[in-house]
Design a protein around this motif. Structure first.
Motif, PDB file in Angstrom:
ATOM      1  N   UNK B  59      43.624  56.084  39.300  1.00 20.89           N
ATOM      2  CA  UNK B  59      43.321  55.837  37.875  1.00 20.89           C
ATOM      3  C   UNK B  59      43.060  54.364  37.514  1.00 20.89           C
ATOM      4  N   UNK B  60      42.929  53.124  38.351  1.00 18.40           N
ATOM      5  CA  UNK B  60      42.999  52.595  38.483  1.00 18.40           C
ATOM      6  C   UNK B  60      40.706  52.057  37.830  1.00 18.40           C
ATOM      7  N   UNK B  61      40.405  51.577  37.297  1.00 18.86           N
ATOM      8  CA  UNK B  61      39.634  51.004  36.806  1.00 18.86           C
ATOM      9  C   UNK B  61      38.780  49.866  38.106  1.00 18.86           C
ATOM     10  N   UNK B  62      38.082  50.563  39.170  1.00 14.37           N
ATOM     11  CA  UNK B  62      37.673  49.503  40.071  1.00 14.37           C
ATOM     12  C   UNK B  62      36.942  48.351  39.539  1.00 14.37           C
ATOM     13  N   UNK B  63      36.539  48.562  39.414  1.00 15.55           N
ATOM     14  CA  UNK B  63      34.792  48.661  38.736  1.00 15.55           C
ATOM     15  C   UNK B  63      35.537  47.148  37.999  1.00 15.55           C
ATOM     16  N   UNK B  64      36.660  46.413  37.480  1.00 16.02           N
ATOM     17  CA  UNK B  64      37.179  44.894  36.903  1.00 16.02           C
ATOM     18  C   UNK B  64      38.460  44.870  37.343  1.00 16.02           C
ATOM     19  N   UNK B  65      38.769  46.153  37.791  1.00 11.16           N
ATOM     20  CA  UNK B  65      40.504  45.706  37.683  1.00 11.16           C
ATOM     21  C   UNK B  65      40.844  46.083  39.170  1.00 11.16           C
ATOM     22  N   UNK B  80      39.364  41.868  36.171  1.00 12.03           N
ATOM     23  CA  UNK B  80      37.699  40.112  36.101  1.00 12.03           C
ATOM     24  C   UNK B  80      36.560  41.264  35.491  1.00 12.03           C
ATOM     25  N   UNK B  81      35.644  41.584  34.752  1.00 11.73           N
ATOM     26  CA  UNK B  81      36.055  40.431  32.889  1.00 11.73           C
ATOM     27  C   UNK B  81      36.842  41.162  32.266  1.00 11.73           C
ATOM     28  N   UNK B  82      37.749  40.981  31.796  1.00  8.93           N
ATOM     29  CA  UNK B  82      38.467  41.411  30.639  1.00  8.93           C
ATOM     30  C   UNK B  82      37.577  42.017  29.494  1.00  8.93           C
ATOM     31  N   UNK B  83      37.611  43.252  28.946  1.00  8.76           N
ATOM     32  CA  UNK B  83      37.479  43.759  27.869  1.00  8.76           C
ATOM     33  C   UNK B  83      38.229  44.427  26.971  1.00  8.76           C
ATOM     34  N   UNK B  84      38.491  44.315  25.265  1.00  8.23           N
ATOM     35  CA  UNK B  84      39.130  44.543  24.018  1.00  8.23           C
ATOM     36  C   UNK B  84      40.243  46.118  24.430  1.00  8.23           C
TER      37      UNK B  84
END
Lengths: 107, 116
Positions: B59-65, B80-84
């Motif tokens: 469940x880890x969004x690997x494109x940013x986390x 990286x990078x953070x979203x709202x």
């Protein structure tokens, strides 16, 4: 998939008894946990059930029926400090939480 | 016995910036978890480590986390990078048993992230 349902909010009176229900549909089962979470704080462990029946711990009790996919948390002699969210969580290969029940205790 | 430690407690960043969170579990606990808790919801598991190996990151969004636990003790979680929609409380938890199925999980105080 996992599906865990519990009421969003409940209100009760100081000194009374309240029962918070949790129903679940999960692909596997290796225990059910209840956690208490005060606003802005971390969840803290309350109880754990893996076999059917009632587990009592002071003012708090938790019940489990695996055949029905059902649990409840019973809080007796409610105190104002019991105002918090109560999280039901089911473990198979990982711990999956319900959305939590926010309990408000009124004088 | 000291509990799970996390820092910082609060972080405010702008979208597209990077942020990192740190966790130190209870001494001797082999299993470490990172959860995301959005306001009004229950915690959602992002990643589970057993010692320094990943047990579950489905469940880890690997494109940013990303997360690591290099020496099998403390851990960092990075966005990286953070979203709202990353605005949430990031909770770290640990448990004692090496099986990862584990006994009770103990939670740290969390890091409240606000992305503007």
């Amino acid at each position: 998939g996992q599906n865990i349902d519990q009421p969003t909010e409940m209100t009760a009176t100081e000194g009374a008894i309240v029962q918070i229900n949790c129903t679940y549909q999960t692909s596997g089962f290796n225990g059910l946990f209840w956690y208490q979470q005060h606003a802005g704080e971390a969840p803290t462990f309350l109880s754990y059930n893996v076999l059917d029946g009632l587990e009592e711990k002071g003012r708090f009790s938790s019940f489990l029926s695996r055949s029905k996919g059902y649990s409840y948390l019973l809080l007796k002699e409610l105190q104002m400090k019991d105002s918090a969210s109560y999280l039901c969580a089911v473990r198979d290969h990982m711990l999956t939480f319900g959305g939590g029940t926010r309990l408000m205790v009124k004088p | 016995e000291a509990g799970v430690a996390q820092s910082p407690r609060y972080k405010i960043i702008e979208k597209r910036q990077s942020v990192a969170f740190w966790c130190n579990p209870i001494s001797g606990h082999a299993t470490l978890y990172w959860y995301q808790q959005i306001l009004g919801q229950g915690p959602k598991l992002l990643i589970q480590f057993q010692n320094n190996g990943v047990v579950d990151d489905s469940q880890l969004p690997k494109d940013r986390f990303s997360a690591e636990r290099l020496k099998g003790v403390d851990s960092t979680l990075k966005i990286q990078p953070a979203k709202l929609e990353d605005s949430a409380v990031y909770l770290c938890a640990s448990s004692a048993q090496t099986s990862g199925w584990g006994d009770t999980q103990y939670f740290g105080p969390g890091t409240r992230l606000t992305v503007l």
